[in-house]
Design a protein around this motif. Structure first.
Motif, short mmCIF file in Angstrom:
data_model
loop_
_atom_site.label_atom_id
_atom_site.label_comp_id
_atom_site.label_asym_id
_atom_site.label_seq_id
_atom_site.Cartn_x
_atom_site.Cartn_y
_atom_site.Cartn_z
N ARG A 49 0.85 -1.18 0.00
CA ARG A 49 0.00 0.00 0.00
C ARG A 49 0.89 1.25 0.00
N HIS A 69 -4.28 7.97 -5.63
CA HIS A 69 -4.45 6.87 -6.59
C HIS A 69 -3.41 5.79 -6.40
N GLY A 70 -2.69 5.86 -5.28
CA GLY A 70 -1.77 4.78 -4.96
C GLY A 70 -0.36 4.94 -5.47
N ARG A 87 -3.89 -2.00 -8.48
CA ARG A 87 -5.19 -1.37 -8.32
C ARG A 87 -6.13 -1.76 -9.46
N GLU A 89 -9.81 -0.10 -11.30
CA GLU A 89 -10.38 1.23 -11.46
C GLU A 89 -11.89 1.18 -11.59
N VAL A 101 -10.32 4.52 -7.53
CA VAL A 101 -9.48 3.33 -7.69
C VAL A 101 -9.63 2.48 -6.45
N ARG A 102 -9.40 1.19 -6.64
CA ARG A 102 -9.50 0.25 -5.53
C ARG A 102 -8.24 -0.60 -5.52
N PHE A 103 -7.56 -0.63 -4.39
CA PHE A 103 -6.34 -1.41 -4.29
C PHE A 103 -6.69 -2.89 -4.29
N ASP A 110 -4.27 -5.75 -11.95
CA ASP A 110 -3.69 -4.45 -12.24
C ASP A 110 -3.36 -4.33 -13.73
#
Length: 439
Positions: A49, A69-70, A87, A89, A101-103, A110
């Protein structure tokens, strides 16, 4: 697989791995490494993370502008690396950026969000390639193919259309059939893209090795952001000088010009004023009186639309306006045009005229090309001889003018320009004593 990875990027990968995380080089740097081309950018994706990445690389300089957005940008040892958490999207409601966005914990998920297969590959420190979408095969086959359903990829982000065309122009790759069809179908997505972003892709596209084929196959895409091109695409030219229509002539001119963005832009726009200036005589022959001046005005508007900087815009407009001017191949005329334009712009104008001739009927263009080459050679000789065509070449300067009794101020410039005019017209030699007498 042995890869040349800079020490800074290697250290970040090693640090993340020691921290117990997955870490890979990803995207364009992998594509370029596999093509044997030195990468310009270094991107790393990781299971860490953002806050975990920061802990791992503590002590190095970091930029957190992409943290939401990481992405953490890490600087060190002469290398800038963007380190991004795996991630997925959300939807792209604005046609440009994901709403969120989602990790995720999976590298493959990804890679699945990326634009083209050649950009959806990852490689670890040992050189092991992760290529779930066949990017390596597409590189070997010289193909640009979307990851997943092409229409969806372009509807997510309209800039991807221009990226596809730019990659095709730069790399000389074909665009895969379904991807190409989706580009045509979704060209209106460019309306969601900022002018500056289109500008950036267009500049790189125009200097690409395959620019001509891209212009031939996708005129509708270029007309989407520059609708002024539409009449030129369909323009016929019934003239002994032209065996091609307006668009094909333009493309051949672009291909013939040196790969400098100003020259390629000038050739793309040099005949933009022709459709509105077309006149067909009683014999069915077409004439385009005043098209250069009309084209210069249109070119200025088009370049402003895409937010080109003033220096580029002014130079391109000047070249479009003068591309059809007749310059006698005589010393005095050459020196006057060198004075009017300056060395760089003068030789660019000759290059534009040469490229324009290369797009004309071959059986008639030979004489023009020979004359232009002779003029270029003679101009270089005049410059090498130190012949005077500007104030910096004049045998006297402002101090001489003041010493001769002219009051400091604007009158000094007027006096120097008057002397320069006499030298250019042949009324006076560029000799100090002769010019002082004239003063």
């Amino acid at each position: 697989m042995t890869l040349e990875i800079p020490r800074g990027a290697r250290h970040i990968l090693e640090t993340l791995l020691r921290g117990g995380f997955e870490a890979y080089l990803v995207g364009g740097c992998v594509r370029d490494l596999l093509r044997g081309v030195p990468p310009h950018d270094w991107d790393i994706c990781t299971s860490a993370r953002p806050e975990e990445t920061e802990d791992c690389v503590a002590g190095r300089r970091m930029i957190e502008t992409g943290l939401r957005h990481g992405t953490v940008t890490v600087l060190g040892e002469g290398t800038v690396c963007e380190v991004t958490t795996y991630r997925a999207e959300g939807p792209y409601s604005d046609g440009r950026r994901p709403d969120y966005v989602r990790f995720v914990s999976s590298l493959e998920r990804d890679l699945a969000r990326r634009d083209f297969t050649m950009n959806a590959m990852a490689v670890d420190l040992e050189g092991n390639l992760r290529d779930p979408f066949g990017g390596m095969a597409d590189i070997r086959g010289g193909l640009i193919r979307c990851v997943g359903e092409p229409g969806r990829r372009f509807r997510e982000d309209g800039l991807r259309l221009m990226r596809a065309l730019r990659f095709s122009a730069e790399l000389g790759y074909e665009i895969e059939e379904q991807t190409a069809a989706a580009i045509h179908e979704n060209r209106a997505m460019l309306e969601c893209v900022a002018a500056e972003r289109i500008n950036g892709e267009l500049n790189r596209l125009l200097v690409g090795q395959n620019v001509g084929e891209v212009l031939r196959r996708y005129p509708d895409v270029f007309c989407q952001f520059w609708p002024q091109l539409e009449p030129l695409v369909s323009l016929e030219q019934n003239s002994p000088w032209h065996c091609w229509g307006g668009w094909e002539h333009t493309i051949r001119g672009v291909e013939a010009a040196s790969d400098h963005v100003v020259l390629r832009l000038a050739m793309l726009l040099h005949d933009i004023g022709k459709p509105g200036s077309r006149f067909t005589d009683e014999n069915g022959m077409d004439h385009f009186y005043g098209h250069a001046a009309a084209g210069a005005q249109l070119a200025g508007q088009m370049l402003r639309m895409l937010k080109f900087d003033s220096k580029t815009r002014e130079r391109v407009v000047a070249l479009v306006e003068r591309h059809d001017v007749q310059i006698p191949c005589q010393d005095r005329a050459i020196l006057r045009w060198l004075n009017r334009l300056g060395e760089e712009a003068f030789f660019q104008l000759l290059e534009v005229k040469r490229a324009d001739s290369m797009g004309q009927a071959p059986e008639l263009a030979g004489e023009r090309l020979a004359k232009l080459e002779k003029m270029r050679t003679r101009a270089e000789e005049l410059i090498a001889q130190g012949r005077c065509f500007s104030l910096k070449n004049l045998a006297v300067n402002g101090r001489d003018v003041i010493a001769a009794g002219v009051a400091p101020g604007p009158a000094v410039g007027r006096a120097l320009n008057g002397l320069l005019e006499q030298v250019l017209s042949g009324q006076a030699p560029n000799e100090r004593e002769a010019l002082l007498k004239l003063l």
